[in-house]
Design a protein around this motif. Sequence first.
Motif, PDB file in Angstrom:
ATOM      1  N   SER A  93       0.826  -1.093  -0.040  1.00  0.00           N
ATOM      2  CA  SER A  93      -0.218   0.026   0.028  1.00  0.00           C
ATOM      3  C   SER A  93       0.854   1.304  -0.005  1.00  0.00           C
ATOM      4  CB  SER A  93      -0.656   0.193   1.420  1.00  0.00           C
ATOM      5  OG  SER A  93      -1.455   1.077   1.280  1.00  0.00           O
ATOM      6  N   GLY A  94       0.580   2.219  -1.069  1.00  0.00           N
ATOM      7  CA  GLY A  94       1.794   3.204  -1.080  1.00  0.00           C
ATOM      8  C   GLY A  94       2.389   3.326  -1.484  1.00  0.00           C
ATOM      9  N   ASN A  95       3.260   2.305  -2.115  1.00  0.00           N
ATOM     10  CA  ASN A  95       4.784   1.658  -3.078  1.00  0.00           C
ATOM     11  C   ASN A  95       5.280   1.908  -4.354  1.00  0.00           C
ATOM     12  OD1 ASN A  95       5.729   2.380  -0.223  1.00  0.00           O
ATOM     13  ND2 ASN A  95       5.187   0.066   0.731  1.00  0.00           N
ATOM     14  N   PRO A  96       5.185   2.959  -4.703  1.00  0.00           N
ATOM     15  CA  PRO A  96       5.096   2.348  -6.336  1.00  0.00           C
ATOM     16  C   PRO A  96       5.800   1.937  -6.524  1.00  0.00           C
ATOM     17  CG  PRO A  96       5.209   5.065  -5.750  1.00  0.00           C
ATOM     18  CD  PRO A  96       5.202   3.962  -4.582  1.00  0.00           C
ATOM     19  N   SER A  97       5.412   0.855  -7.715  1.00  0.00           N
ATOM     20  CA  SER A  97       6.998   0.111  -8.037  1.00  0.00           C
ATOM     21  C   SER A  97       6.808   0.209 -10.123  1.00  0.00           C
ATOM     22  CB  SER A  97       6.837  -1.209  -7.760  1.00  0.00           C
ATOM     23  OG  SER A  97       6.052  -2.156  -7.966  1.00  0.00           O
ATOM     24  N   SER A  98       7.498  -0.409 -11.019  1.00  0.00           N
ATOM     25  CA  SER A  98       7.628  -0.380 -12.001  1.00  0.00           C
ATOM     26  C   SER A  98       8.567  -1.931 -12.421  1.00  0.00           C
ATOM     27  CB  SER A  98       7.953   0.894 -12.451  1.00  0.00           C
ATOM     28  OG  SER A  98       9.498   0.636 -12.401  1.00  0.00           O
ATOM     29  N   GLU A  99       7.996  -2.372 -14.149  1.00  0.00           N
ATOM     30  CA  GLU A  99       8.846  -3.344 -13.792  1.00  0.00           C
ATOM     31  C   GLU A  99       9.175  -3.305 -16.137  1.00  0.00           C
ATOM     32  OE1 GLU A  99       7.185  -8.170 -15.262  1.00  0.00           O
ATOM     33  OE2 GLU A  99       6.223  -6.560 -14.149  1.00  0.00           O
TER      34      GLU A  99
END
Length: 143
Positions: free
Chosen positions: A26-32
């Motif tokens: 929750s609240g922690n963006p990530s990318s791939e």
Amino acid sequence: MTLRFLPALLSSIFLLFSCGKEKPTSGNPSSELIAESYLSWNGDSLPTYPDGKPKISIVKVTIPPHSELSKHHHPVINAGVLLKGALTVVDIHGNVLEMKAGDPIIEVVNTIHYGVNNGDEPAEILVFYAGAEGMEIVVKEPI
């Protein structure tokens, strides 16, 4: 003026649409990174970007169940993500790519190909084209 900035732009766009190899908390963006290559899906080398004023096009294509796109080619580099359904992509050399929802594609350039939806639901693909002002992004082949 060349379009040398486009690989970074396309990567950024893909990153906006993708979230996390790891499930974000929750609240922690990530990318791939979904796709990155110097080659199209059939192994052909991608051409250089065209000269001219850059033009980016984003197109959502819907292919009805049990139907086929007409044979065509793209004079510009493009890449997409199949949003829903399944799609079989076939090039003029007989190469075949089977796609399912969520799969990326780095499309062939200046090579005749077509897509077939053999499924029972529409196939939807979101495609990003990196062209230049005045250039076509899709050229249909004569029947």
